[in-house]
Design a protein around this motif. Sequence first.
Motif, mmCIF file in Angstrom:
data_model
loop_
_atom_site.group_PDB
_atom_site.id
_atom_site.type_symbol
_atom_site.label_atom_id
_atom_site.label_comp_id
_atom_site.label_asym_id
_atom_site.label_seq_id
_atom_site.Cartn_x
_atom_site.Cartn_y
_atom_site.Cartn_z
ATOM 1 N N UNK A 177 0.771 -1.240 0.000
ATOM 2 C CA UNK A 177 0.000 0.000 0.000
ATOM 3 C C UNK A 177 0.798 1.283 0.000
ATOM 4 N N UNK A 178 2.105 1.214 -0.203
ATOM 5 C CA UNK A 178 2.931 2.417 -0.233
ATOM 6 C C UNK A 178 3.101 2.855 -1.682
ATOM 7 N N UNK A 179 2.855 4.139 -1.964
ATOM 8 C CA UNK A 179 2.914 4.612 -3.353
ATOM 9 C C UNK A 179 4.021 5.632 -3.610
ATOM 10 N N UNK A 180 4.824 5.923 -2.601
ATOM 11 C CA UNK A 180 5.916 6.887 -2.763
ATOM 12 C C UNK A 180 7.145 6.262 -3.393
ATOM 13 N N UNK A 181 8.220 7.013 -3.367
ATOM 14 C CA UNK A 181 9.484 6.588 -3.964
ATOM 15 C C UNK A 181 10.197 5.598 -3.041
ATOM 16 N N UNK A 182 10.754 4.540 -3.622
ATOM 17 C CA UNK A 182 11.506 3.529 -2.885
ATOM 18 C C UNK A 182 12.926 3.512 -3.439
ATOM 19 N N UNK A 183 13.898 3.735 -2.543
ATOM 20 C CA UNK A 183 15.300 3.736 -2.940
ATOM 21 C C UNK A 183 16.098 2.865 -1.984
ATOM 22 N N UNK A 184 17.284 2.494 -2.408
ATOM 23 C CA UNK A 184 18.153 1.701 -1.549
ATOM 24 C C UNK A 184 18.666 2.562 -0.398
ATOM 25 N N UNK A 185 18.599 2.048 0.825
ATOM 26 C CA UNK A 185 19.055 2.820 1.979
ATOM 27 C C UNK A 185 20.547 2.639 2.274
ATOM 28 N N UNK A 186 21.367 2.603 1.227
ATOM 29 C CA UNK A 186 22.790 2.316 1.382
ATOM 30 C C UNK A 186 23.461 3.197 2.422
ATOM 31 N N UNK A 187 23.171 4.482 2.425
ATOM 32 C CA UNK A 187 23.839 5.384 3.365
ATOM 33 C C UNK A 187 23.047 5.594 4.644
ATOM 34 N N UNK A 188 21.745 5.338 4.620
ATOM 35 C CA UNK A 188 20.895 5.493 5.799
ATOM 36 C C UNK A 188 20.813 4.222 6.631
ATOM 37 N N UNK A 189 21.136 3.092 6.065
ATOM 38 C CA UNK A 189 21.012 1.754 6.630
ATOM 39 C C UNK A 189 19.566 1.256 6.600
ATOM 40 N N UNK A 190 18.586 2.112 6.933
ATOM 41 C CA UNK A 190 17.191 1.674 6.898
ATOM 42 C C UNK A 190 16.300 2.814 6.397
ATOM 43 N N UNK A 191 15.360 2.457 5.518
ATOM 44 C CA UNK A 191 14.300 3.364 5.085
ATOM 45 C C UNK A 191 12.974 2.768 5.525
ATOM 46 N N UNK A 192 12.055 3.628 5.912
ATOM 47 C CA UNK A 192 10.719 3.190 6.327
ATOM 48 C C UNK A 192 9.702 3.640 5.300
ATOM 49 N N UNK A 193 8.858 2.708 4.869
ATOM 50 C CA UNK A 193 7.786 2.998 3.917
ATOM 51 C C UNK A 193 6.470 2.644 4.596
ATOM 52 N N UNK A 194 5.656 3.666 4.837
ATOM 53 C CA UNK A 194 4.447 3.477 5.625
ATOM 54 C C UNK A 194 3.225 3.371 4.730
ATOM 55 N N UNK A 195 2.875 2.138 4.385
ATOM 56 C CA UNK A 195 1.665 1.842 3.633
ATOM 57 C C UNK A 195 0.641 1.245 4.580
ATOM 58 N N UNK A 196 -0.207 0.378 4.073
ATOM 59 C CA UNK A 196 -1.181 -0.322 4.904
ATOM 60 C C UNK A 196 -0.478 -1.109 5.998
ATOM 61 N N UNK A 197 0.633 -1.737 5.621
ATOM 62 C CA UNK A 197 1.539 -2.399 6.562
ATOM 63 C C UNK A 197 2.894 -1.748 6.365
ATOM 64 N N UNK A 198 3.578 -1.345 7.436
ATOM 65 C CA UNK A 198 4.888 -0.704 7.279
ATOM 66 C C UNK A 198 5.932 -1.670 6.715
ATOM 67 N N UNK A 199 6.799 -1.131 5.880
ATOM 68 C CA UNK A 199 7.916 -1.883 5.322
ATOM 69 C C UNK A 199 9.203 -1.192 5.755
ATOM 70 N N UNK A 200 10.092 -1.961 6.378
ATOM 71 C CA UNK A 200 11.380 -1.449 6.829
ATOM 72 C C UNK A 200 12.452 -2.071 5.944
ATOM 73 N N UNK A 201 13.105 -1.237 5.161
ATOM 74 C CA UNK A 201 14.052 -1.683 4.140
ATOM 75 C C UNK A 201 15.475 -1.413 4.617
ATOM 76 N N UNK A 202 16.201 -2.471 4.922
ATOM 77 C CA UNK A 202 17.562 -2.381 5.432
ATOM 78 C C UNK A 202 18.563 -2.669 4.322
ATOM 79 N N UNK A 203 19.678 -1.962 4.334
ATOM 80 C CA UNK A 203 20.814 -2.268 3.465
ATOM 81 C C UNK A 203 22.027 -2.363 4.381
ATOM 82 N N UNK A 204 22.530 -3.567 4.564
ATOM 83 C CA UNK A 204 23.595 -3.808 5.529
ATOM 84 C C UNK A 204 24.981 -3.764 4.901
ATOM 85 N N UNK A 205 25.067 -3.333 3.657
ATOM 86 C CA UNK A 205 26.343 -3.345 2.947
ATOM 87 C C UNK A 205 27.444 -2.602 3.699
#
Length: 142
Positions: free
Chosen positions: A50-78
């Motif tokens: 249910x998230x309609x915004x922009x989704x990018x790799x969180x390489x420098x942030x480590x984690x991005x949060x996308x708040x749709x109907x169910x939250x999605x937490x996108x981690x990049x551990x590189x």
Amino acid sequence: MEYLSRSEADTQEIAQSLAPTLPTGTVLAYRGDLGMGKTAFTRGLALGLGYTGRVTSPTFNIVNEYLGTIPLFHFDLYRLPDSDALFDIGWGDYLERDGICAVEWSERAEDLLPSHTLWVTINRHPDDENWRTITVEGGSDT
């Protein structure tokens, strides 16, 4: 399950169709080389949740949060120095937030992933290097 993706759009559609079947608390651990489509897979998950915004790799942030109907937490551990550093960014809290965790470069913190983790492996298809095979396995506590 194994899927065949012929494009980035296919990869997103596969993940988008998978997303509504995932219960909250699911952890998806990605395996695959650079450029295989892990972020494209996450874009599809976000759409399916249910998230309609922009989704990018969180390489420098480590984690991005996308708040749709169910939250999605996108981690990049590189860029994580070791698995202990994951606790510094609140890994335990994310696991308890009734969302879905998608983890790129998951092998850097494999020891911290729960037993019910879904493993998403994205590789080049052996017959055509432009295609990808996407394998989703695991997910049970047994």
